[in-house]
Design an enzyme around this catalytic site. Structure first.
Site, PDB file in Angstrom:
ATOM      1  N   ASP A 193       0.841  -1.447   0.183  1.00 42.37           N
ATOM      2  CA  ASP A 193       0.003   0.214  -0.402  1.00 42.37           C
ATOM      3  C   ASP A 193       0.721   0.945  -0.206  1.00 42.37           C
ATOM      4  O   ASP A 193       2.216   1.468   0.407  1.00 42.37           O
ATOM      5  CB  ASP A 193      -0.712  -0.225   1.645  1.00 42.37           C
ATOM      6  CG  ASP A 193      -1.904   1.069   0.666  1.00 42.37           C
ATOM      7  OD1 ASP A 193      -2.289   1.951   0.161  1.00 42.37           O
ATOM      8  OD2 ASP A 193      -3.241   0.067   1.478  1.00 42.37           O
ATOM      9  N   TRP A 194       0.131   2.148  -0.194  1.00 51.46           N
ATOM     10  CA  TRP A 194       0.951   3.188  -0.416  1.00 51.46           C
ATOM     11  C   TRP A 194       2.016   3.936   0.585  1.00 51.46           C
ATOM     12  O   TRP A 194       1.320   4.561   1.772  1.00 51.46           O
ATOM     13  CB  TRP A 194       0.376   4.735  -1.513  1.00 51.46           C
ATOM     14  CG  TRP A 194       0.520   4.547  -2.427  1.00 51.46           C
ATOM     15  CD1 TRP A 194       0.553   5.345  -3.823  1.00 51.46           C
ATOM     16  CD2 TRP A 194       0.304   3.564  -3.529  1.00 51.46           C
ATOM     17  NE1 TRP A 194       0.907   5.635  -5.256  1.00 51.46           N
ATOM     18  CE2 TRP A 194       0.647   4.037  -4.659  1.00 51.46           C
ATOM     19  CE3 TRP A 194       0.117   2.228  -3.441  1.00 51.46           C
ATOM     20  CZ2 TRP A 194       0.246   3.433  -5.725  1.00 51.46           C
ATOM     21  CZ3 TRP A 194      -0.145   1.312  -5.063  1.00 51.46           C
ATOM     22  CH2 TRP A 194      -0.532   1.620  -5.817  1.00 51.46           C
TER      23      TRP A 194
END
Length: 463
Positions: A233-234
């Site tokens: 995930d970012w």
């Protein structure tokens, strides 16, 4: 089988030609949405877009196309339909819109279990039931990938709250994990074969999801046979060697924070076996091949076969909305209401006049139009019925941004909002490099700038 073999042969041939630096370069983003291309070997980027109930293209981030997109009902509504076949049709429509916006991978579906009603992303996921979440997820992925667009199954795993999501530690015993939190992921991986799986922000039993060898290597890859890419995930990766060894293949967003030169150095110093780097690079090359982009002549987005904001997609969104409505009881056959028998109708609640289409965050997208419940009732009932509206309570956690309806653009546009001016300097000097109507008073860029002709490191803006 022949196609699979040819892809694997091509991947191995490319891998054998790559330097360590090139292999490492594949393992992080070029920017917020693209992987790093290897021009020497004619290996292009793949492009990702936020989902999962529409293609988010609200800002010109990293050169991506900007456009309104069809807003389908959110994940919790998809689950409430109890209809995997319908969701497969929705997935196919989402694929067409993803392609029309020049992207290769749509970041969804979200199959995390609804554990608490207070979780901030419950609206994105499907259910508190693992079987239902798995079956709906299979429909979504099959529909999307059947049209040649890759899915990203998220957020793996035990990601059930937003508060302290990057520091939190989910303590879950093996049986509970296997019976409640992992079955939906297992079902989708085994039955629909998503191209990517996105690891979560949180820790699980002390280890970050982005370097959790038990979850990523032992269960996902070895036990379930997942052949795709594990993407962070970012901003969810926190280490160099530990995450690669733990099963993370792709660090996003880019440019590289922990990978890049640091990973090259760690490999040369034998802090990590180069075979681990090879395996991650192999998976990224396989992903590029699945997207049909190996040996692409250039980086031009493939939009052939895409369609955006069509009447068919909007009708499908309405069909899903109708299918998701659940009537628990109807004592005395009260419903449906007979408009000819009504004189006064009270409409109460903070979202009745807001036309809320989701819970915000990375899944927010701008639809081509929106109709609030209050507007819909006004149009349906006309002058025959008196409507009484009251906002009632508010539902704000923090001070809200100003509503677009309160703003009139300086240039006289009919639609409400702001007039934005962006300058290729930090002083608001000279003529703006770009000026445009902004329909939302909310702005943000992932390691990029408002437009291609403006440097992300030195710009100013005013609204």
């Amino acid at each position: 089988m022949t196609e699979h073999k040819s892809i694997e042969q091509r991947v191995e041939a490319l891998l054998a030609e790559m330097t360590l630096q090139e292999k490492v370069a594949l393992l992080s983003g070029k920017d917020a949405w693209h992987t790093v291309p290897i021009e020497r070997l004619n290996i292009p980027s793949v492009t990702m877009a936020d989902g999962p109930h529409g293609v988010r293209a609200t800002q010109p981030e990293a050169g991506r196309m900007v456009s309104p997109a069809t807003s389908f009902p959110t994940g919790i509504s998809m689950g409430a339909s109890w209809d995997p076949a319908l969701i497969e049709r929705v997935g196919a429509a989402l694929a067409q819109e993803t392609r029309a916006l020049g992207c290769d991978i749509l970041l969804g579906p979200c199959v995390n279990i609804v554990r608490t009603p207070l979780a901030g992303r419950n609206f994105e996921t499907y259910a508190e039931d693992p079987y239902l979440a798995g079956q709906i997820g299979v429909g979504w992925v099959n529909g999307l990938q059947g049209e040649g667009i890759g899915a990203s199954l998220k957020h793996y795993a035990c990601n059930n709250q937003e508060i302290e999501r990057s520091r939190g530690n989910s303590i879950v015993d093996e049986r509970t994990m296997r019976e409640i939190y992992l079955p939906a992921f297992e079902t989708v991986v085994k039955e629909a074969h998503p191209w990517t799986v996105m690891c979560a922000y949180n820790r699980i039993n002390g280890d970050y999801a982005s370097e959790h060898t038990h979850l990523l290597n032992e269960i996902l890859k070895d036990e379930w046979g997942f052949e795709g890419v594990v993407v962070s995930d970012w901003g969810a990766n926190h280490t160099v060697a530990a995450s690669v060894a733990g099963g993370l293949d792709l660090e996003m967003p880019g440019p590289a924070k922990y990978y890049g030169d640091l990973l090259v150095e760690a490999t040369l110093l034998w802090q990590i076996d180069e075979a681990k780097v090879d395996e991650a690079a192999r998976r990224v090359l396989r992903l590029i091949a699945w997207a049909g982009k190996l040996d692409a002549a250039d980086e031009t987005p493939n939009i052939e076969g895409g369609s955006l904001n069509t009447e068919e997609h909007q009708a499908l969104a309405r069909e899903l909305a109708e299918s998701s409505i659940t009537l628990l009881k109807n004592e005395g056959d009260l419903l449906p209401l007979d408009a000819d028998q009504l004189q006064n109708v009270a409409v109460i609640g903070p979202n009745a006049a807001e036309a809320r289409i989701g819970g915000g965050g990375s899944s927010y997208l701008e639809p081509p139009y929106r109709v609030s419940p209050l507007q819909g009732l006004e149009e349906a009932l006309g002058d025959k019925v008196t409507l009484h509206y009251a906002e009632g309570c508010d539902n704000y956690v923090v001070l809200p941004r100003i509503k677009s309806a309160y703003l009139t653009p300086a240039q006289g546009e009919e639609e409400q909002g702001l007039w934005g001016e962006y300058f290729a300097n930090t002083e608001w000097a000279g003529e703006p490099a770009i000026a445009r109507h902004e329909i939302r008073a909310e702005f943000g860029w992932y390691n990029s700038s408002p437009a291609e002709n403006i440097s992300k490191d030195a710009f100013s803006a005013r609204w």
